[in-house]
Design an enzyme around this catalytic site. Sequence first.
Site: not given
Ligand code: TPP
Length: 344
Positions: A244, A248, A257
């Site tokens: 990425r 985010h 970070y």
């Molecule tokens: C059930 C849930 N817990 C926490 C969140 C908050 N949250 C949003 S994105 C994220 C990280 C996700 O990372 P990843 O699965 O690696 O996907 P990426 O964003 O890197 O595509 C979190 C913890 C959420 N949206 N849903």
Amino acid sequence: MQAWPIYRVMGDDANAPNLVSDDLALRIYKDMVLLRTFDEKALNLQRQGRVGTFPPSLGQEATEIGSAYALSKKDWLVPSYRDHGALYVHGVPFENVILFAMGRAASLAGDVRALPSSIPIATHLPHAVGLAMAMQMQGEESVAIAYFGDGATSEGDFHEALNFAGVFKAPAIFLCQNNGWAISVPVSRQTASPTLAQKAVAYGIHGVRVDGNDALAVYQTVKQARERALSKEGPTLIESLTYRLGPHTTADDPTRYRQAEDLVPWRGEHDPIVRLGVYLEKQGVLGPKDLDGMKKDAQEWVNQAVEAAEAMPKVKPIEMFEHVYAVMPPRLVQQLQDLEGGVQ
Ligand SMILES: Cc1ncc(C[n+]2csc(CCOP(=O)(O)OP(=O)(O)O)c2C)c(N)n1
Ligand SMILES: [Mg+2]
């Protein structure tokens, strides 16, 4: 112990042109350029307050586009919030993708087999398995593919979905985009497993790792997973190794970070668009000036999509009560009445 090699086509496999025709590789490339253009536009729109919080796909274009090209329109695509490119290739116009970022209900396109983007992490994985099992029961020749990130592999829904799909040999593909980060959490803090693909072993399903910045390898890997699913060999967990490059979402500041030098290897020659461009030039199907023309076309196309999205009627606050309950609980009925009556 089983080894988990990373499958790569460009660079490693001299057979690449036999796996993916130049014409298809060029189409994939054009759509990767289009996705990056769309991403840049969406970031600008967010800064101007014209769309809400936006998760860019910068750096992940090969996985987004390469994977979706391996699907049939009869397959169900079950996306997370970052999968605009895959949705677009599957048939959802960019204007609908933008409508989602604008919080408009009309964001899904008619009869395209795609669920709405899932903001909750991993909750859409069991839905993908349900769709796959439904198609299996109805004797359809199609699969369901779920897109999710490395962070999603720590959620219960991930384990439940893979377990269920394994037991019932559901024609499902689990496409995990390991982009190195779950917001500020690096993969090294996400799991003690050396790879994400090996988690497939626990569920008795097939697991593979692919170079997620190699669009041709991603295409080939999803195609094979699809063939396995259709020949009743069961689901596949694909770990697509990418990075990425952006924040985010537009609400995130990654400089808090990670260091600028973390990004260096993923920029330049590792950039998925640069890599496919070099390959296509070697194949003699992409000239040095072609990219400029493609970018210009992409900008026009994206601008038209934005205009179309912005011309759509605005959402009324009352619409947030729709589509969730067949019979609303009393608490919501009260809130709806308050809204209609103008209670603040
Ligand atoms: C059930 C849930 N817990 C926490 C969140 C908050 N949250 C949003 S994105 C994220 C990280 C996700 O990372 P990843 O699965 O690696 O996907 P990426 O964003 O890197 O595509 C979190 C913890 C959420 N949206 N849903
Ligand atoms: Mg991630």
